[in-house]
Design an enzyme around this catalytic site. Structure first.
Site, short mmCIF file in Angstrom:
data_model
loop_
_atom_site.label_atom_id
_atom_site.label_comp_id
_atom_site.label_asym_id
_atom_site.label_seq_id
_atom_site.Cartn_x
_atom_site.Cartn_y
_atom_site.Cartn_z
CB THR A 194 13.35 -31.64 -29.61
OG1 THR A 194 13.74 -31.23 -30.89
CG2 THR A 194 11.87 -31.62 -29.48
NE ARG A 195 17.22 -24.60 -31.20
CZ ARG A 195 18.38 -25.02 -31.71
NH1 ARG A 195 19.47 -25.78 -31.46
NH2 ARG A 195 18.74 -24.53 -33.16
CG HIS A 199 13.16 -34.51 -39.81
ND1 HIS A 199 12.11 -34.27 -40.35
CD2 HIS A 199 14.06 -33.83 -39.58
CE1 HIS A 199 11.99 -32.91 -40.69
NE2 HIS A 199 13.45 -32.59 -40.01
CG HIS A 202 14.92 -36.49 -34.55
ND1 HIS A 202 14.67 -35.69 -35.61
CD2 HIS A 202 16.07 -35.56 -33.92
CE1 HIS A 202 15.78 -34.77 -35.93
NE2 HIS A 202 16.42 -34.87 -34.81
NE ARG A 288 29.26 -35.11 -32.52
CZ ARG A 288 29.54 -33.94 -32.92
NH1 ARG A 288 28.41 -32.93 -33.35
NH2 ARG A 288 30.85 -33.67 -33.51
#
Ligand code: PPS
Length: 568
Positions: A194-195, A199, A202, A288
């Site tokens: 992740t970058r 929340h 996730h 996605r």
């Protein structure tokens, strides 16, 4: 192929004793000061994160990676890891020579034995690797506008790891993570790349993915270089720390990855898989639009939404890591819980807050509901993105000498100080010329330098939550635009054109300079013998000829209020 976790991945470091000796020898070698991106690449080369690479790509490997996503020997490797340098540095070297690679403070991190030197066809690289030679793609923009024109290739001898002063306890080399997994008896590990801040959705999707794969979870955020405009990693890591507490004990861990992302979508997904394999993971969540760069210059997506998943799946066994599908999780109001979007019962109310809406709510200080994020995460984001009325900003007055810039700027400063709340700094033309730019004259070059200095100070003030009021002539449009860009990285830039006519300024001639300029005793005088580009689209235009100073300053205040920069 996956290397079992009891076998370390090969690193490129030499022993402590050899490193000390090499360091002493390297003092006499030509040396290259690495860019921030090159430091990230070097760290992962040296610690085995980019295994099987042994250095920066040779020309043969580069061509093969660009064209076929493989090294010259056929091994899968999707991303050209190259050392780009300036023409003059490249010209000063001989192939076969060793060079010292230094960090930005001059510390020698590694030796590169230069085996290859070539001038790449960057347009071809852009088209093949990133899908289009379009500078709207951040990595293509970097390739053309930041990277040097010549590439050096060769084996790396690692001397020491780049130094990090932040979040030391959360940084692990691939072998440190492998040892950690082994110690805890974790055999199946799902990585989550992740970058962005995490929340609730996730947290739900990552935990669900780990459960489905019957695996433990590694939150593996990128803290090297991500997409321009992303939330800084300091804020993100504080957010991740808060989310980590929400997983059941002993199921999940987090480690920071000093990777420089390229936002290359499908190729990047394969690359991320290889990196996670090297870090001892067995599975990886690919969603996605993985590592998507946003829109191209025609306003369309660079990659299809499932291109990354498709390419990953095609190469899954070669990558040595299993792909876990990313379930899009949504909040179902009636059931007060998150569910996979494709499993929600018909007729349910699904709630969502987009990234754009979240940023708007932060900007305007509006509510961010608990179903969307964790209060601790929201608190960190609010600290980083206070509402506009608490953020720093710059008011940039521009106009002819004697137009009234300084007088209005002074009045505005006093009014803002009366309101209180934020520190106010006035960077008046004369004050700056006395304190910051005393050696400069009025040539175009010197004026540009003067204005860029003002812009730099204003951007620092803006970044740190203060109000900068600038009041130079700033006669050139291009320079004003550059200053706007500098400031807008951190806050609002409000350009105010004091449009008092030249005839009126000359009639006032407060300092007697127009008379001297007319007589030719002062050269390059703005409006007389030097140009002034009228601002085309300033936030505000004011004429001091027909308005009182107080009224003009009030107009600026009203504009600031309207822009939400001061409370009404
Ligand atoms: S610039 O062009 O933005 O760098 O100029 P700035 O720093 O605002 O300095 C302008 C003040 O310098 C005095 N001065 C001149 N102005 C314009 N052209 C020439 N050649 C020149 N020589 C001296 C002048 O007093 C300006 O002050 P203001 O307050 O604008 O009248």
């Amino acid at each position: 192929m996956q290397i079992p976790n009891h076998v370390p991945v090969p690193e490129l470091y030499v022993s402590y004793e050899s490193a000390q000796k090499l360091k002493a020898d390297a003092g006499d070698m030509p040396s290259w000061d690495l860019s921030p991106r090159q430091i990230c690449d070097l760290e992962l080369l040296m610690n085995g994160g980019f295994n099987p690479l042994k250095g920066f790509l040779s020309e043969d490997d580069y061509n093969s990676v660009v064209d076929n996503m493989r090294l010259a020997d056929g091994t899968l490797w999707p991303m050209p890891i190259t050392l780009d340098v300036s023409q003059s540095f490249a010209d000063s070297l001989d192939v076969g020579q060793d060079i010292a690679l230094r960090d930005q403070e001059g510390v020698i991190l590694a030796i590169l034995s230069v085996s290859d030197r070539w001038t790449p066809d960057k347009s071809r690289e852009a088209a093949q690797v990133f899908g289009a030679d379009d500078s709207a793609h951040p990595a293509v923009n970097y390739l053309h506008n930041t990277a040097g024109p010549v590439y050096l290739g060769g084996a790396i001898t690692g001397i020491q790891q780049p130094v990090h002063y932040d979040f030391k306890m959360r940084r692990d080399t691939p072998n440190e993570l492998r040892a950690y997994f082994r110690k805890l008896g974790w055999r199946r590990i799902v990585a989550f790349q992740t970058r962005n801040p995490l929340h609730r959705a996730h947290q739900e999707l990552t935990f669900r993915a780990a459960k489905e794969a019957q695996a433990n979870l590694l939150i593996h955020p990128v803290v090297g270089l991500t997409k321009p405009g992303d939330v800084d990693h300091f804020t993100r890591v504080r957010c991740y720390e808060a989310v980590l507490d929400k997983y059941p004990a002993a199921t999940t861990t987090m480690s920071l990855l000093n990777l420089a992302m390229r936002m290359a979508g499908p190729r990047e997904a394969v690359w991320h898989g290889l990196i996670r394999r090297n870090h001892g993971c067995t599975h990886m969540i690919i969603g996605r639009d993985h590592a998507g760069p946003g829109k191209n210059s025609a306003g369309a997506d660079f990659y299809g939404p499932y291109d990354a998943q498709d390419l990953f799946r095609t190469h899954e066994s070669e990558i040595g890591i299993e792909m876990v599908d990313f379930k899009h999780m949504v909040y179902v109001q009636e059931r007060a819980q998150y569910e996979a979007a494709d499993e929600v019962a018909d007729g349910s109310t699904v709630l969502n807050i987009s990234g754009t809406e979240l940023r708007r709510r932060l900007r305007e200080g509006l509510e961010i509901p608990e179903w969307f994020s964790f209060p601790e995460v929201v608190e960190q984001l609010r600290r980083r993105y206070p509402p506009r009325a608490q953020q720093g900003f710059t008011v940039f007055f521009t106009g002819l000498s004697g137009s009234g810039k300084s007088t209005v700027a002074n009045a505005l400063m006093v009014k803002l100080m009366e309101m209180g709340g934020r520190p106010v700094t006035l960077l008046d033309g004369d004050i700056v010329r006395k304190n910051l730019s005393s050696e400069l004259g009025f040539s175009k070059e010197h004026r540009d330098l003067n204005i860029r200095r003002i812009g730099y100070v204003a951007s620092e003030i803006t970044k740190n939550g203060g109000i900068a009021i600038c009041a130079p002539i700033a006669p050139y449009e291009t320079t004003r635009r550059a200053v706007r860009e500098d400031v807008e990285t951190f806050g609002a830039f409000v350009e105010v054109h004091i449009s008092t006519r030249l005839e009126e300024c000359e009639r006032r001639d407060r300092k007697g300079l127009y008379k001297l300029a007319r007589e030719g005793k002062i050269k390059e005088f703005t409006g007389i013998s030097d140009p002034y580009d009228e601002p085309v689209n300033p936030e505000l235009r004011l004429d001091t000829e027909n308005s009182e100073v107080d009224h003009c300053a009030h107009q600026v205040l009203l504009k600031l209020e309207q822009m939400g920069l001061v409370a009404g």
